[in-house]
Design an enzyme around this catalytic site. Sequence first.
Site, PDB file in Angstrom:
ATOM      1  N   GLU A 128       0.808  -1.226   0.000  1.00  7.99           N
ATOM      2  CA  GLU A 128       0.000   0.000   0.000  1.00  7.99           C
ATOM      3  C   GLU A 128       0.845   1.282   0.000  1.00  7.99           C
ATOM      4  O   GLU A 128       0.373   2.338   0.414  1.00  7.99           O
ATOM      5  CB  GLU A 128      -0.955  -0.001   1.193  1.00  7.99           C
ATOM      6  CG  GLU A 128      -2.032  -1.068   1.090  1.00  7.99           C
ATOM      7  CD  GLU A 128      -3.160  -0.813   2.067  1.00  7.99           C
ATOM      8  OE1 GLU A 128      -4.248  -0.461   1.614  1.00  7.99           O
ATOM      9  OE2 GLU A 128      -2.922  -0.960   3.286  1.00  7.99           O
ATOM     10  N   HIS A 168      -0.209   5.397   7.660  1.00 10.11           N
ATOM     11  CA  HIS A 168      -1.416   4.662   7.290  1.00 10.11           C
ATOM     12  C   HIS A 168      -1.613   3.572   8.329  1.00 10.11           C
ATOM     13  O   HIS A 168      -0.706   2.784   8.590  1.00 10.11           O
ATOM     14  CB  HIS A 168      -1.299   4.043   5.898  1.00 10.11           C
ATOM     15  CG  HIS A 168      -2.357   3.002   5.654  1.00 10.11           C
ATOM     16  ND1 HIS A 168      -3.705   3.288   5.772  1.00 10.11           N
ATOM     17  CD2 HIS A 168      -2.280   1.683   5.348  1.00 10.11           C
ATOM     18  CE1 HIS A 168      -4.391   2.184   5.533  1.00 10.11           C
ATOM     19  NE2 HIS A 168      -3.556   1.191   5.281  1.00 10.11           N
ATOM     20  N   HIS A 219      -4.519   0.889  10.754  1.00 13.43           N
ATOM     21  CA  HIS A 219      -5.786   0.157  10.888  1.00 13.43           C
ATOM     22  C   HIS A 219      -6.205   0.148  12.359  1.00 13.43           C
ATOM     23  O   HIS A 219      -6.747  -0.834  12.848  1.00 13.43           O
ATOM     24  CB  HIS A 219      -5.615  -1.287  10.391  1.00 13.43           C
ATOM     25  CG  HIS A 219      -4.971  -1.430   9.053  1.00 13.43           C
ATOM     26  ND1 HIS A 219      -4.155  -2.481   8.724  1.00 13.43           N
ATOM     27  CD2 HIS A 219      -5.029  -0.642   7.950  1.00 13.43           C
ATOM     28  CE1 HIS A 219      -3.725  -2.345   7.470  1.00 13.43           C
ATOM     29  NE2 HIS A 219      -4.233  -1.237   6.981  1.00 13.43           N
ATOM     30  N   HIS A 252     -11.502  -0.207   6.641  1.00 14.18           N
ATOM     31  CA  HIS A 252     -10.073  -0.469   6.463  1.00 14.18           C
ATOM     32  C   HIS A 252      -9.226   0.232   7.526  1.00 14.18           C
ATOM     33  O   HIS A 252      -8.531  -0.429   8.286  1.00 14.18           O
ATOM     34  CB  HIS A 252      -9.692  -0.007   5.046  1.00 14.18           C
ATOM     35  CG  HIS A 252      -8.263  -0.224   4.656  1.00 14.18           C
ATOM     36  ND1 HIS A 252      -7.845  -0.267   3.344  1.00 14.18           N
ATOM     37  CD2 HIS A 252      -7.136  -0.382   5.384  1.00 14.18           C
ATOM     38  CE1 HIS A 252      -6.540  -0.467   3.285  1.00 14.18           C
ATOM     39  NE2 HIS A 252      -6.081  -0.533   4.525  1.00 14.18           N
TER      40      HIS A 252
END
Length: 235
Positions: free
Chosen positions: A74, A93, A95, A164
């Site tokens: 990603e 980024h 989760h 996500h």
Amino acid sequence: MASLRRDLVTGNRIFAHHGILDAYGHLSVRDPEHADRFIMSRARAPELVTEDDLMTFDLEGQQMTRDARSPYQERFIHAAIYEARPEVQAIVHCHTPSILPFSVIDVPLRAMYHMAGPIGVEVPVWDIAEEFGSETNMLVINMAQGRSLARTLGGNRMALMRGHGGVLAGNDVPEVVRAGVYMDINARALTAAHLMSGGKVHLLSDAEVRARIPAPGTQPGREWEAWCAQVGRSR
Ligand SMILES: [Zn+2]
């Protein structure tokens, strides 16, 4: 450059220590000598990242040097945001479990206490299915998807990704680490406030949020020294 690479490794360890990142998710920093490049670990759990794991990518998410080790799938999240936002110097980024509910319900993630101001006034939600249909694997695996996410982020500090996680963009590694840790505390406290009040939550005003966003170049606060010590790293 040496201190930047050290901070990037330390930031990975702190995020893992605080449960912002588990074995997945990633932290990156823009290359200060080449604004069209960024640095992040190879595909490795953040708590294990070392300086030897760091790789350099261009703003298409391509690795600058040949390397047999796998990059994060990603990485296009980072490439597209650095491309769209010249002032952004570091990105995470994640989760993080506490933010996930806000990605799938109509209750917006907003700053409810002063330390969370750096998530910004608005946290838009990006839904991969809107542009790419309902049969993706939910991951951002190319530049088209990364740019779509970057468009939803717009000029904000943070965006959620439906079902996500989220992405947070800031001034430098310590600043994004601080914002990410307090983002998580804020999401948990906001959830509790909603449950306790039936949704009558007094949020920070837009001006109160803006007053809490650090200017670029602001030195890390005392939390950075403390968190470095917690993960056994010198600051
Ligand atoms: Zn992800």
